[in-house]
Scaffold this motif. Structure first.
Motif, PDB file in Angstrom:
ATOM      1  N   LEU A 151      11.257 -15.107  22.244  1.00  0.00           N
ATOM      2  CA  LEU A 151      12.669 -14.927  21.873  1.00  0.00           C
ATOM      3  C   LEU A 151      13.050 -16.014  20.876  1.00  0.00           C
ATOM      4  CD1 LEU A 151      14.328 -14.468  25.394  1.00  0.00           C
ATOM      5  CD2 LEU A 151      13.262 -12.726  23.951  1.00  0.00           C
ATOM      6  N   GLU A 152      13.919 -15.664  19.927  1.00  0.00           N
ATOM      7  CA  GLU A 152      14.338 -16.676  18.934  1.00  0.00           C
ATOM      8  C   GLU A 152      15.060 -17.826  19.635  1.00  0.00           C
ATOM      9  OE1 GLU A 152      15.111 -13.276  17.663  1.00  0.00           O
ATOM     10  OE2 GLU A 152      13.148 -13.375  16.676  1.00  0.00           O
ATOM     11  N   THR A 153      15.919 -17.467  20.584  1.00  0.00           N
ATOM     12  CA  THR A 153      16.593 -18.495  21.381  1.00  0.00           C
ATOM     13  C   THR A 153      16.130 -18.330  22.830  1.00  0.00           C
ATOM     14  OG1 THR A 153      18.479 -18.218  19.953  1.00  0.00           O
ATOM     15  CG2 THR A 153      18.843 -19.443  21.990  1.00  0.00           C
ATOM     16  N   PRO A 154      15.399 -19.328  23.319  1.00  0.00           N
ATOM     17  CA  PRO A 154      14.898 -19.200  24.699  1.00  0.00           C
ATOM     18  C   PRO A 154      16.042 -19.087  25.707  1.00  0.00           C
ATOM     19  CG  PRO A 154      13.918 -21.094  23.584  1.00  0.00           C
ATOM     20  CD  PRO A 154      15.014 -20.605  22.703  1.00  0.00           C
ATOM     21  N   ARG A 155      15.781 -18.415  26.814  1.00  0.00           N
ATOM     22  CA  ARG A 155      16.768 -18.370  27.905  1.00  0.00           C
ATOM     23  C   ARG A 155      16.850 -19.741  28.560  1.00  0.00           C
ATOM     24  NH1 ARG A 155      14.742 -13.272  28.538  1.00  0.00           N
ATOM     25  NH2 ARG A 155      16.447 -11.768  28.392  1.00  0.00           N
ATOM     26  N   VAL A 156      18.056 -20.099  28.983  1.00  0.00           N
ATOM     27  CA  VAL A 156      18.217 -21.344  29.726  1.00  0.00           C
ATOM     28  C   VAL A 156      17.613 -21.179  31.120  1.00  0.00           C
ATOM     29  CG1 VAL A 156      19.874 -23.007  30.618  1.00  0.00           C
ATOM     30  CG2 VAL A 156      20.268 -21.935  28.406  1.00  0.00           C
ATOM     31  N   LYS A 157      17.788 -19.974  31.670  1.00  0.00           N
ATOM     32  CA  LYS A 157      17.245 -19.719  33.009  1.00  0.00           C
ATOM     33  C   LYS A 157      16.524 -18.378  33.044  1.00  0.00           C
ATOM     34  CE  LYS A 157      20.586 -22.262  35.772  1.00  0.00           C
ATOM     35  NZ  LYS A 157      21.753 -22.160  36.672  1.00  0.00           N
ATOM     36  N   VAL A 158      15.226 -18.422  33.227  1.00  0.00           N
ATOM     37  CA  VAL A 158      14.472 -17.201  33.487  1.00  0.00           C
ATOM     38  C   VAL A 158      14.329 -17.115  35.009  1.00  0.00           C
ATOM     39  CG1 VAL A 158      12.282 -16.003  33.104  1.00  0.00           C
ATOM     40  CG2 VAL A 158      13.189 -17.537  31.348  1.00  0.00           C
ATOM     41  N   PRO A 159      14.688 -15.959  35.614  1.00  0.00           N
ATOM     42  CA  PRO A 159      14.620 -15.894  37.082  1.00  0.00           C
ATOM     43  C   PRO A 159      13.197 -16.093  37.610  1.00  0.00           C
ATOM     44  CG  PRO A 159      15.801 -14.009  36.174  1.00  0.00           C
ATOM     45  CD  PRO A 159      15.192 -14.723  35.021  1.00  0.00           C
ATOM     46  N   MET A 160      13.094 -16.699  38.770  1.00  0.00           N
ATOM     47  CA  MET A 160      11.799 -16.872  39.436  1.00  0.00           C
ATOM     48  C   MET A 160      11.157 -15.497  39.657  1.00  0.00           C
ATOM     49  SD  MET A 160      11.258 -18.732  43.065  1.00  0.00           S
ATOM     50  CE  MET A 160       9.917 -18.301  44.151  1.00  0.00           C
ATOM     51  N   GLY A 161       9.863 -15.413  39.476  1.00  0.00           N
ATOM     52  CA  GLY A 161       9.145 -14.153  39.687  1.00  0.00           C
ATOM     53  C   GLY A 161       9.061 -13.289  38.438  1.00  0.00           C
ATOM     54  N   SER A 162       9.764 -13.686  37.367  1.00  0.00           N
ATOM     55  CA  SER A 162       9.745 -12.880  36.150  1.00  0.00           C
ATOM     56  C   SER A 162       8.336 -12.799  35.572  1.00  0.00           C
ATOM     57  CB  SER A 162      10.669 -13.494  35.096  1.00  0.00           C
ATOM     58  OG  SER A 162      12.011 -13.339  35.485  1.00  0.00           O
ATOM     59  N   VAL A 163       7.993 -11.602  35.071  1.00  0.00           N
ATOM     60  CA  VAL A 163       6.709 -11.398  34.413  1.00  0.00           C
ATOM     61  C   VAL A 163       7.004 -11.252  32.924  1.00  0.00           C
ATOM     62  CG1 VAL A 163       4.752  -9.829  34.163  1.00  0.00           C
ATOM     63  CG2 VAL A 163       5.675 -10.321  36.437  1.00  0.00           C
ATOM     64  N   GLY A 164       6.380 -12.106  32.109  1.00  0.00           N
ATOM     65  CA  GLY A 164       6.710 -12.128  30.685  1.00  0.00           C
ATOM     66  C   GLY A 164       5.499 -11.909  29.809  1.00  0.00           C
ATOM     67  N   ILE A 165       5.750 -11.484  28.569  1.00  0.00           N
ATOM     68  CA  ILE A 165       4.667 -11.364  27.595  1.00  0.00           C
ATOM     69  C   ILE A 165       5.074 -12.032  26.280  1.00  0.00           C
ATOM     70  CG2 ILE A 165       3.756  -9.235  28.598  1.00  0.00           C
ATOM     71  CD1 ILE A 165       5.018  -7.619  26.421  1.00  0.00           C
ATOM     72  N   THR A 166       4.084 -12.563  25.587  1.00  0.00           N
ATOM     73  CA  THR A 166       4.291 -13.051  24.224  1.00  0.00           C
ATOM     74  C   THR A 166       2.925 -13.172  23.560  1.00  0.00           C
ATOM     75  OG1 THR A 166       5.449 -14.648  22.837  1.00  0.00           O
ATOM     76  CG2 THR A 166       4.209 -15.560  24.656  1.00  0.00           C
ATOM     77  N   GLU A 167       2.877 -12.889  22.259  1.00  0.00           N
ATOM     78  CA  GLU A 167       1.606 -12.902  21.533  1.00  0.00           C
ATOM     79  C   GLU A 167       0.552 -12.153  22.340  1.00  0.00           C
ATOM     80  OE1 GLU A 167       1.158 -17.069  20.893  1.00  0.00           O
ATOM     81  OE2 GLU A 167       2.989 -17.188  19.698  1.00  0.00           O
ATOM     82  N   GLN A 168      -0.647 -12.799  22.541  1.00  0.00           N
ATOM     83  CA  GLN A 168      -1.691 -12.066  23.266  1.00  0.00           C
ATOM     84  C   GLN A 168      -1.663 -12.328  24.773  1.00  0.00           C
ATOM     85  OE1 GLN A 168      -3.983 -14.781  20.972  1.00  0.00           O
ATOM     86  NE2 GLN A 168      -5.730 -14.663  22.352  1.00  0.00           N
ATOM     87  N   PHE A 169      -0.607 -13.021  25.232  1.00  0.00           N
ATOM     88  CA  PHE A 169      -0.606 -13.508  26.613  1.00  0.00           C
ATOM     89  C   PHE A 169       0.495 -12.910  27.490  1.00  0.00           C
ATOM     90  CE2 PHE A 169      -1.872 -16.943  23.687  1.00  0.00           C
ATOM     91  CZ  PHE A 169      -3.214 -16.993  24.014  1.00  0.00           C
ATOM     92  N   CYS A 170       0.297 -13.015  28.805  1.00  0.00           N
ATOM     93  CA  CYS A 170       1.379 -12.718  29.746  1.00  0.00           C
ATOM     94  C   CYS A 170       1.410 -13.823  30.798  1.00  0.00           C
ATOM     95  CB  CYS A 170       1.222 -11.343  30.377  1.00  0.00           C
ATOM     96  SG  CYS A 170      -0.376 -10.981  31.097  1.00  0.00           S
ATOM     97  N   ASN A 171       2.534 -13.946  31.511  1.00  0.00           N
ATOM     98  CA  ASN A 171       2.650 -15.010  32.513  1.00  0.00           C
ATOM     99  C   ASN A 171       3.572 -14.586  33.648  1.00  0.00           C
ATOM    100  OD1 ASN A 171       5.301 -15.262  31.675  1.00  0.00           O
ATOM    101  ND2 ASN A 171       5.141 -17.391  31.002  1.00  0.00           N
ATOM    102  N   ILE A 172       3.688 -15.456  34.625  1.00  0.00           N
ATOM    103  CA  ILE A 172       4.631 -15.239  35.737  1.00  0.00           C
ATOM    104  C   ILE A 172       5.414 -16.539  35.911  1.00  0.00           C
ATOM    105  CG2 ILE A 172       4.892 -14.652  38.183  1.00  0.00           C
ATOM    106  CD1 ILE A 172       1.982 -13.522  38.036  1.00  0.00           C
ATOM    107  N   TYR A 173       6.744 -16.456  35.941  1.00  0.00           N
ATOM    108  CA  TYR A 173       7.567 -17.646  36.163  1.00  0.00           C
ATOM    109  C   TYR A 173       7.604 -17.962  37.663  1.00  0.00           C
ATOM    110  CZ  TYR A 173       9.112 -17.798  31.324  1.00  0.00           C
ATOM    111  OH  TYR A 173       9.145 -17.915  29.951  1.00  0.00           O
ATOM    112  N   THR A 174       6.919 -19.024  38.047  1.00  0.00           N
ATOM    113  CA  THR A 174       6.808 -19.360  39.469  1.00  0.00           C
ATOM    114  C   THR A 174       8.052 -20.062  40.015  1.00  0.00           C
ATOM    115  OG1 THR A 174       5.618 -21.297  38.687  1.00  0.00           O
ATOM    116  CG2 THR A 174       4.313 -19.480  39.550  1.00  0.00           C
ATOM    117  N   PHE A 175       8.890 -20.548  39.100  1.00  0.00           N
ATOM    118  CA  PHE A 175      10.179 -21.139  39.472  1.00  0.00           C
ATOM    119  C   PHE A 175      11.200 -20.603  38.484  1.00  0.00           C
ATOM    120  CE2 PHE A 175       7.244 -24.275  41.061  1.00  0.00           C
ATOM    121  CZ  PHE A 175       7.848 -24.767  42.203  1.00  0.00           C
TER     122      PHE A 175
END
Lengths: 225, 316
Positions: A151-175
């Motif tokens: 995102l051009e402007t990152p979120r201040v708060k991404v909820p815990m458990g969110s599954v995200g993607i960017t470029e060639q990667f994906c992740n999980i927000y553990t907090f």
């Protein structure tokens, strides 16, 4: 396999495996990571693998750069880490309220929600590293059609458990955390659990991860099971 | 015998339990944490007769106000700290750092502030009664890990102390925290990303420590450092003392609670021997960097260690 070893400050060793990011190079990083961990070398306090680098920190009271560099250069490296490699299946709910950036993905990638999910779900991803925030896995590689910048402007708060993607990667927000990845769903599973003292993280570098879709109802009842 | 305990009447700004930190967890995203100023931490334990790895209460700027609700408590405070003891009899004693005192029931310990520094340490004989996570009591607030369920202490908290069956002997150390003129650094792995002109500025001009400084990192304001190559690198591991420079050109020094992975170029790394003094530099302080070689940094660390050991032996 290590292209260059140098010092990072006076209490860490910086092992450079090159500049590319791919699973072959990362598998080498992880082989070194696991081999060093298993050898229990005196004075080492941390071994941190990332895409194509490995940092070994140590206690200057017990050893120094020259000693440890020698040990690392001469260490016998595991030929594979298949025995350690787990496949972890992660349930994810992609309903509107969790898929915070689905519209952005639909527009920018010119793919419908179903197309995004069909390309993303039920595929095995490789865990390159964990970190940034405790237990957060950096997984890849996602389908070429799904690759998009942060995102051009990152979120201040991404909820815990969110599954995200960017470029060639994906992740999980553990907090709950600030972050700029494109969020496509949320998992009810605890990926980092500080009360599990032996293995607080569900996913470790070198593991494989697969995401599968669950309904909102399943999501809400998940932790009652 | 019920154990001695404090009641927290005021928590202070950032009061957390810390020990020597937590090893082998960078790879899952947990920082080392631990006491910021290791020398003052070690001295505080030594004064009250504790082992080196006994957790103490670290406070920043304003410390807590604590009341003894039960038992006797023998304590010491280290750092450059202004504190006083309000005896149950209403007498007020101005406190001296690096000296032990024994508190009785209903006495209050008021840790008013640190002077021209950031961190101070409160140790108690026997140690605080705390649970360990992965072999350490160090608190990492951001991850909710460590003693006190991973939180700072709050008003109303009861702080239990391990009973020891022993007579307290008063102890003292003559020591004054000194300042250093330069923070000495080694070249970072991306040193050559920066323009020649920026390197000259980096090594010759002053940087001011900004208010956006905490246990995670120290942000600096000064000449903007211009990156000629790449303002982002592939995310990789970090250690404390690393100086990262994001695209805005203002350096950030990673401190003990830093994120374990980062993607900004590393211009330098603060040497281990200067870390304690760096973290004690308060916002608005001006600092200058001096580039040295690895061999010299190793020598300086040996000297730092020798000096610390000497101080610990001088406690009497």
């Amino acid at each position: 396999m290590i292209k260059n070893i140098s010092n990072l400050g006076d209490a860490a060793i910086y092992c450079d495996f090159g500049n590319e990011v791919n699973q072959e190079i990362n598998a080498n990083v992880i082989k070194y990571f696991k081999s060093i961990q298993k050898k229990n070398i005196k004075g080492i306090t941390n071994v941190t693998p990332s895409y194509n680098k490995l940092i070994v920190s140590f206690d200057l009271d017990l050893t120094d750069y020259t000693n440890l560099k020698n040990e690392i250069q001469n260490i016998k490296i595991l030929s594979s880490f298949d025995d350690d490699q787990k496949l972890i299946k992660i349930p994810v709910c992609c309903d509107e309220e969790f898929a915070l950036d689905m519209e952005r993905l639909n527009k920018k990638l010119k793919l419908s929600k179903d197309e995004v999910l069909n390309n993303y779900l039920n595929k095995e991803y490789f865990c390159y590293m964990t970190g940034f925030i405790a237990g957060m896995p950096f997984l890849g590689d996602i389908d070429k059609k799904l690759r998009l910048n942060r995102l051009e402007t990152p979120r201040v708060k991404v909820p815990m458990g969110s599954v995200g993607i960017t470029e060639q990667f994906c992740n999980i927000y553990t907090f709950e955390s600030p972050g700029g990845w494109n969020i496509i769903g949320n998992t009810p599973i605890k990926v980092f659990d500080k009360f599990k003292k032996k293995e607080p993280t569900l996913i470790n570098p070198g593991d494989k991860v697969l995401f599968y879709q669950i309904s909102k109802k399943e999501y809400l009842n998940w932790n009652d099971k | 015998m019920t154990s001695s305990f404090f009641k927290t009447l005021r928590a202070g700004i950032n009061s957390t339990f810390q020990d020597l930190g937590r090893k082998y967890l960078y790879h899952i995203g947990l920082p080392f944490s631990g006491a910021m100023d290791k020398r003052n931490y070690l001295i505080s334990n030594n004064l009250v007769g504790n082992q080196n790895n006994t957790a103490v209460l670290e406070f920043a700027f304003q410390g807590p106000l604590l009341k003894v609700e039960n038992g006797k408590i023998n304590f010491a405070i280290t750092g450059d700290v202004n504190f006083r003891i309000k005896k149950a009899s209403s007498n007020i004693v101005d406190g001296e750092c690096y000296k032990t005192y024994t508190l009785e029931k209903n006495d209050e310990l008021d840790i008013i502030s640190t002077n021209k520094s950031v961190y101070g340490y409160l140790s108690v004989s026997g140690g605080f009664k705390l649970e360990k996570y992965w072999n350490s009591c160090s608190t990492t607030v951001r991850a909710g890990v460590g003693a006190n369920n991973g939180n700072k202490i709050s008003k109303g908290d009861k702080i239990n102390i391990n009973n020891i069956e022993k007579k307290y002997v008063s102890k003292k150390l003559n020591f004054i925290n000194s300042k250093i003129e330069f923070i000495r650094i080694l070249k970072g792995t991306n040193f050559d990303y920066f323009s020649k002109n920026s390197i000259v500025k980096f090594l010759n001009e002053e940087f001011e420590i900004s208010k956006l400084t905490d246990r995670m990192g120290m942000r600096l304001k000064g000449p903007k450092l211009e990156n000629n190559k790449e303002t982002n690198i592939r995310s990789e591991g970090l250690i404390k003392g690393v100086i990262q420079v994001p695209a805005d050109g203002d350096p950030i020094i990673m401190l003990s609670d830093h994120g374990t992975i980062g993607g900004y170029p590393k211009i330098g790394v603060v040497i281990s021997a200067d870390y304690d003094k760096l973290v004690q530099s308060a916002p608005n302080t001006k600092i200058k960097f001096k580039l040295i070689e690895l061999k010299e940094a190793e020598k300086l660390y040996k000297f730092y260690k020798m000096e610390t050991d000497k101080l610990l032996n001088q406690v009497q």
